[in-house]
Design a protein around this motif. Structure first.
Motif, PDB file in Angstrom:
ATOM      1  N   GLY A 242       0.793  -1.217   0.000  1.00  0.00           N
ATOM      2  CA  GLY A 242       0.000   0.000   0.000  1.00  0.00           C
ATOM      3  C   GLY A 242       0.825   1.267   0.000  1.00  0.00           C
ATOM      4  N   VAL A 243       2.097   1.166   0.403  1.00  0.00           N
ATOM      5  CA  VAL A 243       2.980   2.335   0.388  1.00  0.00           C
ATOM      6  C   VAL A 243       3.156   2.878  -1.027  1.00  0.00           C
ATOM      7  CG1 VAL A 243       5.335   3.116   0.911  1.00  0.00           C
ATOM      8  CG2 VAL A 243       4.157   1.596   2.491  1.00  0.00           C
ATOM      9  N   TRP A 244       2.996   2.010  -2.049  1.00  0.00           N
ATOM     10  CA  TRP A 244       3.184   2.431  -3.433  1.00  0.00           C
ATOM     11  C   TRP A 244       1.977   3.194  -3.986  1.00  0.00           C
ATOM     12  CZ3 TRP A 244       7.784   2.280  -5.666  1.00  0.00           C
ATOM     13  CH2 TRP A 244       8.722   1.345  -5.235  1.00  0.00           C
ATOM     14  N   ALA A 245       0.931   3.376  -3.194  1.00  0.00           N
ATOM     15  CA  ALA A 245      -0.285   3.997  -3.722  1.00  0.00           C
ATOM     16  C   ALA A 245      -0.065   5.424  -4.190  1.00  0.00           C
ATOM     17  CB  ALA A 245      -1.393   3.958  -2.665  1.00  0.00           C
ATOM     18  N   HIS A 246       0.895   6.123  -3.596  1.00  0.00           N
ATOM     19  CA  HIS A 246       1.140   7.516  -3.984  1.00  0.00           C
ATOM     20  C   HIS A 246       2.605   7.836  -3.688  1.00  0.00           C
ATOM     21  CE1 HIS A 246       0.920  11.927  -4.033  1.00  0.00           C
ATOM     22  NE2 HIS A 246      -0.171  11.766  -4.762  1.00  0.00           N
ATOM     23  N   PRO A 247       3.273   8.633  -4.536  1.00  0.00           N
ATOM     24  CA  PRO A 247       4.690   8.936  -4.305  1.00  0.00           C
ATOM     25  C   PRO A 247       4.952   9.620  -2.970  1.00  0.00           C
ATOM     26  CG  PRO A 247       3.784  10.288  -6.086  1.00  0.00           C
ATOM     27  CD  PRO A 247       2.792   9.213  -5.811  1.00  0.00           C
ATOM     28  N   ASP A 248       3.972  10.378  -2.450  1.00  0.00           N
ATOM     29  CA  ASP A 248       4.176  11.057  -1.175  1.00  0.00           C
ATOM     30  C   ASP A 248       4.245  10.081   0.000  1.00  0.00           C
ATOM     31  OD1 ASP A 248       4.179  13.407  -2.527  1.00  0.00           O
ATOM     32  OD2 ASP A 248       2.147  14.003  -1.966  1.00  0.00           O
ATOM     33  N   LEU A 249       3.799   8.850  -0.205  1.00  0.00           N
ATOM     34  CA  LEU A 249       3.822   7.864   0.876  1.00  0.00           C
ATOM     35  C   LEU A 249       5.124   7.081   0.938  1.00  0.00           C
ATOM     36  CD1 LEU A 249       0.213   6.373   0.526  1.00  0.00           C
ATOM     37  CD2 LEU A 249       0.981   8.260   1.975  1.00  0.00           C
ATOM     38  N   LEU A 250       5.963   7.200  -0.076  1.00  0.00           N
ATOM     39  CA  LEU A 250       7.192   6.423  -0.114  1.00  0.00           C
ATOM     40  C   LEU A 250       8.214   6.942   0.904  1.00  0.00           C
ATOM     41  CD1 LEU A 250       7.898   5.895  -3.919  1.00  0.00           C
ATOM     42  CD2 LEU A 250       7.089   4.204  -2.278  1.00  0.00           C
ATOM     43  N   PRO A 251       9.046   6.061   1.426  1.00  0.00           N
ATOM     44  CA  PRO A 251      10.148   6.521   2.282  1.00  0.00           C
ATOM     45  C   PRO A 251      11.146   7.326   1.460  1.00  0.00           C
ATOM     46  CG  PRO A 251      10.364   4.169   1.809  1.00  0.00           C
ATOM     47  CD  PRO A 251       9.030   4.596   1.283  1.00  0.00           C
ATOM     48  N   ASP A 252      11.814   8.276   2.113  1.00  0.00           N
ATOM     49  CA  ASP A 252      12.837   9.054   1.424  1.00  0.00           C
ATOM     50  C   ASP A 252      14.221   8.545   1.816  1.00  0.00           C
ATOM     51  OD1 ASP A 252      13.330  10.055   3.981  1.00  0.00           O
ATOM     52  OD2 ASP A 252      12.254  11.921   3.610  1.00  0.00           O
ATOM     53  N   SER A 253      15.239   9.260   1.379  1.00  0.00           N
ATOM     54  CA  SER A 253      16.610   8.810   1.611  1.00  0.00           C
ATOM     55  C   SER A 253      16.930   8.705   3.097  1.00  0.00           C
ATOM     56  CB  SER A 253      17.596   9.765   0.926  1.00  0.00           C
ATOM     57  OG  SER A 253      18.924   9.357   1.135  1.00  0.00           O
ATOM     58  N   THR A 254      16.439   9.647   3.899  1.00  0.00           N
ATOM     59  CA  THR A 254      16.716   9.589   5.345  1.00  0.00           C
ATOM     60  C   THR A 254      15.988   8.412   5.986  1.00  0.00           C
ATOM     61  OG1 THR A 254      14.891  11.135   5.763  1.00  0.00           O
ATOM     62  CG2 THR A 254      17.091  12.074   5.476  1.00  0.00           C
ATOM     63  N   ASP A 255      14.826   8.049   5.468  1.00  0.00           N
ATOM     64  CA  ASP A 255      14.119   6.878   5.987  1.00  0.00           C
ATOM     65  C   ASP A 255      14.900   5.598   5.723  1.00  0.00           C
ATOM     66  OD1 ASP A 255      11.890   8.258   7.007  1.00  0.00           O
ATOM     67  OD2 ASP A 255      10.962   8.318   5.026  1.00  0.00           O
ATOM     68  N   LEU A 256      15.595   5.554   4.589  1.00  0.00           N
ATOM     69  CA  LEU A 256      16.400   4.373   4.298  1.00  0.00           C
ATOM     70  C   LEU A 256      17.578   4.259   5.256  1.00  0.00           C
ATOM     71  CD1 LEU A 256      16.509   4.290   0.381  1.00  0.00           C
ATOM     72  CD2 LEU A 256      14.929   3.167   1.940  1.00  0.00           C
ATOM     73  N   ASP A 257      18.135   5.398   5.657  1.00  0.00           N
ATOM     74  CA  ASP A 257      19.242   5.378   6.616  1.00  0.00           C
ATOM     75  C   ASP A 257      18.766   5.014   8.008  1.00  0.00           C
ATOM     76  OD1 ASP A 257      21.107   6.098   4.688  1.00  0.00           O
ATOM     77  OD2 ASP A 257      20.722   8.245   4.962  1.00  0.00           O
ATOM     78  N   SER A 258      17.569   5.448   8.366  1.00  0.00           N
ATOM     79  CA  SER A 258      17.013   5.184   9.696  1.00  0.00           C
ATOM     80  C   SER A 258      15.533   4.832   9.533  1.00  0.00           C
ATOM     81  CB  SER A 258      17.194   6.411  10.600  1.00  0.00           C
ATOM     82  OG  SER A 258      16.697   6.159  11.889  1.00  0.00           O
ATOM     83  N   PRO A 259      15.236   3.554   9.239  1.00  0.00           N
ATOM     84  CA  PRO A 259      13.869   3.181   8.863  1.00  0.00           C
ATOM     85  C   PRO A 259      12.891   3.040  10.021  1.00  0.00           C
ATOM     86  CG  PRO A 259      15.281   1.257   8.830  1.00  0.00           C
ATOM     87  CD  PRO A 259      16.176   2.427   9.135  1.00  0.00           C
ATOM     88  N   ALA A 260      13.364   3.077  11.266  1.00  0.00           N
ATOM     89  CA  ALA A 260      12.484   2.782  12.400  1.00  0.00           C
ATOM     90  C   ALA A 260      11.280   3.717  12.445  1.00  0.00           C
ATOM     91  CB  ALA A 260      13.270   2.871  13.710  1.00  0.00           C
ATOM     92  N   GLY A 261      11.505   5.008  12.236  1.00  0.00           N
ATOM     93  CA  GLY A 261      10.409   5.967  12.300  1.00  0.00           C
ATOM     94  C   GLY A 261       9.378   5.713  11.226  1.00  0.00           C
ATOM     95  N   PHE A 262       9.847   5.428  10.009  1.00  0.00           N
ATOM     96  CA  PHE A 262       8.909   5.157   8.917  1.00  0.00           C
ATOM     97  C   PHE A 262       8.090   3.900   9.209  1.00  0.00           C
ATOM     98  CE2 PHE A 262       7.794   3.074   4.933  1.00  0.00           C
ATOM     99  CZ  PHE A 262       7.136   4.099   4.262  1.00  0.00           C
ATOM    100  N   ILE A 263       8.742   2.857   9.671  1.00  0.00           N
ATOM    101  CA  ILE A 263       8.035   1.605   9.963  1.00  0.00           C
ATOM    102  C   ILE A 263       7.042   1.810  11.099  1.00  0.00           C
ATOM    103  CG2 ILE A 263       8.353  -0.758  10.798  1.00  0.00           C
ATOM    104  CD1 ILE A 263      11.027  -0.759   9.266  1.00  0.00           C
TER     105      ILE A 263
END
Length: 476
Positions: free
Chosen positions: A408-429
């Motif tokens: 469901g994250v792919w439903a809209h580009p605004d919902l995707l994680p950004d570069s900082t989320d990839l470095d620290s994914p805990a907040g996004f998850i």
């Protein structure tokens, strides 16, 4: 490869010195502002000698007409001669390209059918390919060329402008016929470079999405059996197993690009955005062209030497750097999602799947023909630098949340994680699993809710501003 982010040297430190040297050179040598070598002080307007210009036009016309018909009637318009590109790419493959056999076509169809069955249990996205085909290298060139046109034209347009960039205004009227010829020469040069790159790439790509971009026609899943056989020869797994693994990756890419409608445009549009922003430095070409005898332009070897000395270097902008970061993050998210979904779909069915995943990951990370092609033609390295981080994020979402929430994250580009989320994914998850879990079950509802909240905040801000402006009147 170069350590610079775009595969080119950084000339920012030398730019001021170069400009000063150029200015000093023009003062000492007036012909320095005359990059095409026209005579100064002749009878023509502005000191340009029409007689000498005519000799140059004749020489260039003879040269173009002798290049296999290039420059004659029917010469392709546009910044790149794609006829030359296609011809040279096919020549790179040679005449020994065998057609697809019935056995190869059946093997590809069977592998793709099996892969689709396995993927059904690993993602909520249904099958995206309307047809599955086996391609030769020539088929890959033919089917992907429309996308290459879209990606290469912006850069080629920048290059084609070099013929008029430093030419005095009063000379352009006299030089108009020559500039048309030079434009054809620029298209020929870029087409030649593109053809050589695509010819090499066509020997090594394994699927239509092998380099991370949707190069082929929409809805068409394609595998290249000859390249897959050569790739399999260096691995200690049966070729049939490798074929199913690659078919699963191709099918997963097709599901993503088919059922995330904005994704194809977002990926290709970001490459275009980066390419259009390139600012070329043609000072080396201008320096090489100073005081050239026009007769030398009739010698293809001499002309090739001049063009080689004038290799361009892009001057990157903050906007380009931002576009590059977005592209790298998006490619990493695509490749990471495909890796996780394919691994889950295959499970223990293919014993060598994990080793194959690592082989392909390293193949992308170390920079193969795809990276070299883009660094040369589009001015950037096509490398998903945070692939491992993206795969880890999707894996955690699969394990800790639900498959529906992950996809469901792919439903809209605004919902995707950004570069900082990839470095620290805990907040996004946590946002997906915690208070935002139900929102990610229906991501479009979350987007609508966010937009409604922002509109309410803007309206409240306008009301407060209005009350503030009325307060002096009230006090009076």
């Amino acid at each position: 490869m170069s350590d610079t982010p775009f595969g080119f040297s950084n000339r920012d430190d030398d730019e001021r010195k170069r400009d000063e040297d150029a200015a000093r050179g023009r003062a000492e040598n007036p012909s320095a502002s005359n990059p095409f070598g026209f005579a100064i002080g002749g009878s023509g307007v502005g000191g340009f000698d029409p007689a000498q210009l005519g000799q140059m036009l004749t020489s260039i016309g003879q040269m173009l007409s002798g290049m296999g018909g290039v420059g004659g009637p029917g010469m392709p318009s546009g910044p790149v001669n794609y006829d030359v590109a296609k011809r040279l790419a096919r020549q790179q493959l040679g005449a020994s390209v065998n057609p697809i056999s019935q056995g190869q076509a059946k093997a590809v169809a069977d592998a793709s059918h099996l892969a689709e069955l396995w993927l059904d249990a690993a993602t909520t996205l249904p099958a995206g390919a309307t047809r599955t085909v086996a391609w030769t290298g020539n088929d890959w060139i033919e089917e992907t060329l429309p996308t290459w046109k879209r990606l290469c034209d912006p850069v080629a347009q920048q290059i084609s402008s070099m013929w008029t960039a430093s030419m005095p205004e009063e000379a352009k009227e006299y030089a108009a016929p020559m500039l048309g010829m030079l434009g054809q020469m620029g298209g020929l040069a870029f087409g030649s470079q593109l053809g050589q790159a695509l010819g090499q790439l066509a020997k090594e790509v394994l699927t239509s999405t092998d380099i991370g971009l949707p190069l082929g026609p929409s809805g068409t899943a394609a595998l290249l059996p000859t390249a897959i056989s050569e790739f399999s020869a260096g691995l200690e797994r049966p070729e049939s197993e490798i074929l199913v693994f690659l078919a699963a990756r191709e099918a997963a890419h097709q599901r993503l690009f088919a059922h995330v409608p904005w994704l194809r445009q977002q990926v290709l549009g970001t490459v275009e955005e980066y390419s259009r922003g390139i600012k070329m430095d043609f000072s080396s070409l201008e320096a090489a062209a100073q005081n050239i005898d026009p007769a030398a332009l009739a010698d293809p070897a001499r002309l090739e030497e001049i063009l080689a000395q004038g290799s361009f270097e892009p001057q990157t902008t903050p906007e380009q750097k931002a576009a590059l970061e977005r592209l790298e993050t998006l490619l990493a998210l695509i490749e990471g999602w495909v890796e996780v979904v394919v691994t889950e779909a295959i499970g223990d069915r293919l014993p060598g799947a994990e080793a194959l995943s690592e082989t392909l990951r390293r193949r992308r990370a170390t920079g193969g023909p795809a990276e070299q092609t883009f660094a040369t033609l589009v001015g950037l390295e096509l490398r998903p630098r945070k692939l491992r981080e993206a795969a880890a994020l999707w894996r955690r979402l699969t394990t800790d949340a639900r498959m529906e929430q992950r996809d469901g994250v792919w439903a809209h580009p605004d919902l995707l994680p950004d570069s900082t989320d990839l470095d620290s994914p805990a907040g996004f998850i946590d946002r997906v699993m915690g208070g935002g879990a139900t929102a990610f079950d229906d991501p479009l509802a979350q987007l609508a809710e966010t937009e409604a909240r922002e509109r309410a905040e803007r309206e409240q801000g306008r009301k407060q501003a209005g009350e503030g402006s009325d307060s002096p009147k009230d006090q009076s």
